[in-house]
Design a protein around this motif. Structure first.
Motif, PDB file in Angstrom:
ATOM      1  N   GLU A  63       0.726  -1.122  -0.008  1.00  0.00           N
ATOM      2  CA  GLU A  63       0.004  -0.013  -0.242  1.00  0.00           C
ATOM      3  C   GLU A  63       0.777   1.328  -0.042  1.00  0.00           C
ATOM      4  O   GLU A  63       0.585   2.295  -0.662  1.00  0.00           O
ATOM      5  CB  GLU A  63      -0.955  -0.086   1.291  1.00  0.00           C
ATOM      6  N   ASP A  66       2.244   1.797  -3.375  1.00  0.00           N
ATOM      7  CA  ASP A  66       1.117   2.443  -4.375  1.00  0.00           C
ATOM      8  C   ASP A  66       1.056   3.768  -4.287  1.00  0.00           C
ATOM      9  O   ASP A  66       0.981   4.538  -5.022  1.00  0.00           O
ATOM     10  CB  ASP A  66      -0.159   1.901  -4.036  1.00  0.00           C
ATOM     11  N   PHE A  69       4.045   5.276  -6.018  1.00  0.00           N
ATOM     12  CA  PHE A  69       3.753   5.211  -7.249  1.00  0.00           C
ATOM     13  C   PHE A  69       2.847   6.383  -7.828  1.00  0.00           C
ATOM     14  O   PHE A  69       3.166   7.157  -8.767  1.00  0.00           O
ATOM     15  CB  PHE A  69       2.823   3.991  -7.759  1.00  0.00           C
ATOM     16  N   LEU A 126       4.197  -1.823 -10.872  1.00  0.00           N
ATOM     17  CA  LEU A 126       4.046  -0.485 -10.973  1.00  0.00           C
ATOM     18  C   LEU A 126       4.543   0.001 -12.239  1.00  0.00           C
ATOM     19  O   LEU A 126       3.882   0.957 -12.863  1.00  0.00           O
ATOM     20  CB  LEU A 126       5.092   0.184  -9.824  1.00  0.00           C
ATOM     21  N   ARG A 129       1.996  -0.681 -14.968  1.00  0.00           N
ATOM     22  CA  ARG A 129       0.669   0.355 -14.880  1.00  0.00           C
ATOM     23  C   ARG A 129       1.092   1.588 -15.503  1.00  0.00           C
ATOM     24  O   ARG A 129       0.193   2.207 -16.077  1.00  0.00           O
ATOM     25  CB  ARG A 129       0.313   0.386 -13.365  1.00  0.00           C
TER      26      ARG A 129
END
Length: 216
Positions: A63, A66, A69, A126, A129
């Protein structure tokens, strides 16, 4: 007796949003330096907080990554770029130069390049995406514009756009990953790369047209 530094650290209080911001900023710097294998325990020490406090804001390392990112990749994606790329009131070459000037200014940083390479080597989702986002939001409209302007039988495909994009990003990789000399001003290099790309699809640059008129 005066308070020691440990006491002052314990007494320091931040609002939740400020604390979360502090953790994310510390995580960006930490993972850029040590790679994504770095531990949340060491990160917490560097941030001057306990690991337990870190986990009050992020339930897991995934998390937290994220959030890193979003900060390093998505927050640097200017919302006006797709519109800039598609604005046919401006010459395509001018749009591409403006976009890549802004894009490289946003990503040619130590943190972006180091985390991007570390995530790729670690097999993290990551990067995938991010690259999918670049493909769909930036390269897809750019390909549509190049196809609109292209002359002759040649039309660009996705690989042509990735080749151009990758060659420009590689300037930042050379600078921040390999520590090799790169021009202080990368725009002349980017300009030549864009001119070669457009020339391959017979898209005349305005500068070339002006030069032709002067020598006529």
């Amino acid at each position: 007796m005066s308070d020691g530094p440990d006491t002052m650290v314990r007494r320091r209080r931040l609002a939740p949003e400020a604390r979360r911001e502090q953790i994310v900023e510390a995580a960006v710097c930490y993972f850029a330096e040590v790679g994504l294998a770095g531990t949340t325990r060491d990160l917490a020490k560097r941030a001057g907080i306990t690991q337990a406090l870190l986990y009050q804001y992020f339930r897991s390392k995934a998390e937290l990554l994220d959030a890193v990112f979003a900060r390093v990749y998505l927050d640097r994606m200017a919302p006006h770029w797709p519109g800039l790329i598609s604005d046919r009131s401006r010459p395509l070459r001018d749009r591409m130069l403006t976009f890549y000037g802004e894009y490289t200014a946003a990503i040619f940083t130590y943190e972006w390049m180091r985390i991007f390479m570390a995530a790729g080597l670690a097999g993290e989702a990551l990067n995938r995406r991010y690259l999918e986002h670049v493909r769909d939001v930036l390269l897809a409209p750019l390909m549509a514009e190049v196809r609109h302007e292209a002359r002759g039988d040649l039309t660009p495909d996705t690989e042509d756009l990735w080749n151009l994009h990758g060659s420009i990003v590689y300037l930042g990789i050379r600078r921040h990953i390999y520590h090799l000399p790169t021009p202080d001003d990368v725009m002349p290099v980017i300009e030549r790369a864009i001119d070669r790309f457009l020339g391959g699809f017979r898209i005349a640059a305005p500068a070339d047209s002006a030069a032709g008129q002067e020598t006529a």
